[in-house]
Design an enzyme around this catalytic site. Structure first.
Site, mmCIF file in Angstrom:
data_model
loop_
_atom_site.group_PDB
_atom_site.id
_atom_site.type_symbol
_atom_site.label_atom_id
_atom_site.label_comp_id
_atom_site.label_asym_id
_atom_site.label_seq_id
_atom_site.Cartn_x
_atom_site.Cartn_y
_atom_site.Cartn_z
ATOM 1 N N THR A 152 38.435 37.881 48.086
ATOM 2 C CA THR A 152 37.610 38.827 48.821
ATOM 3 C C THR A 152 38.532 39.460 49.844
ATOM 4 O OG1 THR A 152 36.977 37.050 50.316
ATOM 5 C CG2 THR A 152 35.404 37.616 48.602
ATOM 6 N N LYS B 176 37.439 38.163 54.526
ATOM 7 C CA LYS B 176 37.509 36.880 55.243
ATOM 8 C C LYS B 176 38.773 36.881 56.118
ATOM 9 C CE LYS B 176 34.685 34.364 51.885
ATOM 10 N NZ LYS B 176 34.667 34.976 50.541
ATOM 11 N N GLU C 46 34.386 56.720 38.187
ATOM 12 C CA GLU C 46 34.530 55.701 37.142
ATOM 13 C C GLU C 46 35.861 55.861 36.422
ATOM 14 O OE1 GLU C 46 31.215 57.074 37.199
ATOM 15 O OE2 GLU C 46 29.886 55.571 36.269
ATOM 16 N N ASP D 202 41.525 31.551 43.159
ATOM 17 C CA ASP D 202 40.633 32.343 44.010
ATOM 18 C C ASP D 202 41.041 32.037 45.451
ATOM 19 O OD1 ASP D 202 38.634 33.308 45.609
ATOM 20 O OD2 ASP D 202 36.980 32.586 44.362
ATOM 21 N N ARG E 129 34.063 44.389 53.274
ATOM 22 C CA ARG E 129 33.421 43.461 52.342
ATOM 23 C C ARG E 129 33.712 43.897 50.898
ATOM 24 N NH1 ARG E 129 30.157 39.522 53.272
ATOM 25 N NH2 ARG E 129 30.674 39.797 55.453
ATOM 26 N N TYR F 280 31.883 59.975 42.859
ATOM 27 C CA TYR F 280 31.914 59.115 41.668
ATOM 28 C C TYR F 280 33.320 59.123 41.076
ATOM 29 C CZ TYR F 280 27.470 57.123 40.272
ATOM 30 O OH TYR F 280 26.376 56.309 40.173
HETATM 31 N N1 DSN Z 1 29.912 32.852 51.008
HETATM 32 C C1 DSN Z 1 31.329 32.659 51.124
HETATM 33 C C2 DSN Z 1 31.679 31.591 52.093
HETATM 34 O O1 DSN Z 1 30.985 31.505 53.079
HETATM 35 O O2 DSN Z 1 32.645 30.875 51.913
HETATM 36 C C3 DSN Z 1 31.973 32.430 49.816
HETATM 37 O O3 DSN Z 1 31.750 33.536 49.027
#
Ligand code: DSN
Length: 412
Positions: A224, A227, A55, A198, A233, A53
């Protein structure tokens, strides 16, 4: 992938993981938001860090025993700032949607005016969709794309002048053109709005210098990490120094409890990987592969929204074939290709049916696909769609997909 212990403890889960590994190994992954992370990232995510933990922030924690965690989280922060040229990074958000949520929480009060890209035009749920917190608690006016799939910046400006948003969100989940962050900044300045980019989809391309950076223009950059960036993730928020303390407070205690330090270690490793020359080559190949796939599909007579892609993804427009995205995504799955149904601009079908399929190349590029492979993939896709009722034909196409998978195996 070592499953020795899980096999002894829980054979059901072990079997399902093994089956998923086989599925990934034997499938051409064209879901634009997926990738295949490295063994080094997976080791970090599967480490003892999951026991801790932590925090708070490095050196300001609510629990003792965080000295090793602090080293890791600071490395992740420093690497994110260096890679994306931003002043401050909070690497704790569990996902991209939560990263966006924290920025909203910091900038806005319920009812405040916001602008973001419409979900069915390529935006994201967390950019103001009415079914998401971002659309439920804020007064959102969305902008979209024109028939050619381009953001109409003049229309964005017009909406901004009318709506007077406090925050403008730019960035998309399904947009195949370069995003003009400078133009968004000019519009934001004209109406006195803060600007959030984003970059979840294009983070790997931005990191490699192959898409213009939002850093000089945006107050906040969220992404994110799983990707095109090819990490674990999760999410990251980056911002100008003046917003650092507020953003950190919005993440914790605003909306999250204990950070996932094992995932943060995975983010640190991925960010280091993304700073290497090999990653630049990888990102360049993603784009080459996307262009080869788009050209291959167009050569087969298929329509792509907006024509040639400028990044890692494209949307196949099925309207002239009379087939739907939902049905054709299922047909592609039967021939060993995974992709997702997606709306096209002014789609006559509902979002559950759609007239399009989104395709992206980050995952296949990781496993070593090159342009000639993408041309074969384009031929398989087009043949499957044109002859979706031909059982024998689909079986032959599946064999061709499998051959490509065997040519470029995923490292175990
Ligand atoms: N679910 C994602 C995508 O496939 O683009 C976006 O968060």
């Amino acid at each position: 992938m070592n499953l020795e212990n899980i096999k002894k403890v829980d054979s059901d889960v072990a079997k399902a993981i093994e089956a998923e590994y086989e599925r990934q190994q034997n499938t051409i992954e064209l879901i634009a938001s997926e990738n295949i992370t490295s063994s080094a990232v997976m080791e970090a995510c599967g480490s003892v860090l999951t026991n801790k933990y932590a925090e708070g922030k490095p050196h300001k924690r609510f629990y003792n025993g965080c000295e090793c965690i602090d080293v890791i989280e600071e490395l992740a922060q420093k690497r994110a700032c260096e890679l994306f040229h931003m002043d401050h990074a909070n690497v704790q958000p569990h996902s991209g949607a939560q990263a966006n949520m924290a920025v909203f929480m910091y900038c806005l009060k319920p009812g405040d005016h916001v602008m973001g890209m419409d979900l069915s035009n390529g935006g994201h749920l967390s950019h103001g969709s009415p079914v998401n917190f971002s659309g439920m608690y804020f007064d959102v006016k969305s902008y979209g794309v024109d028939e050619n799939g381009n953001i109409d910046y003049e229309n964005v400006r017009k909406i901004a002048l009318e709506h007077k948003p406090k925050l403008i969100v730019c960035g998309a989940s399904n947009y195949s053109k370069i995003i003009d962050f400078k133009k968004f900044r000019e519009i934001a300045d004209e109406v006195g709005a803060l600007l959030l980019a984003d970059i979840a989809h294009i983070a790997g391309l931005v990191a490699a210098g192959l898409h213009p950076s939002p850093a000089p223009y945006c107050d906040f950059v969220t992404t994110t990490t799983h990707k095109s960036l090819r990490g674990p993730r999760g999410g990251i928020i980056m911002c100008k120094e003046e917003h650092a303390a507020g953003i950190d407070k919005a993440v914790f205690p605003g909306m999250q409890g204990g950070p996932l330090e094992h995932i943060i270690a995975g983010k640190a490793v991925a960010l280091l990987e993304a700073s290497k020359p090999e990653f630049k080559e990888y990102a360049a190949q993603i784009i080459k592969n996307a262009k080869a796939l788009a050209q291959g599909l167009m050569d087969e007579g298929m329509d792509i929204v907006g024509g040639m892609t400028e990044n890692h993804l494209m949307t196949l427009d099925l309207r002239k074939t009379g087939k739907t995205g939902k049905d054709m995504a299922n047909v592609l799955e039967r021939v060993g290709i995974t992709a997702n149904k997606n709306t096209v601009p002014n789609d006559p079908q509902s979002p559950f049916v759609t007239s399009g399929i989104r395709l992206g190349t980050p995952a296949v590029t990781t496993r070593g696909f090159k342009e000639e492979d993408m041309i074969e993939v384009a031929k398989i896709i087009a043949s499957a769609i044109y002859a979706s009722d031909n059982e024998l034909g689909l079986q032959n196409l599946k064999e061709r997909s499998l051959k490509l998978c065997k040519k470029h195996p995923i490292e175990r």
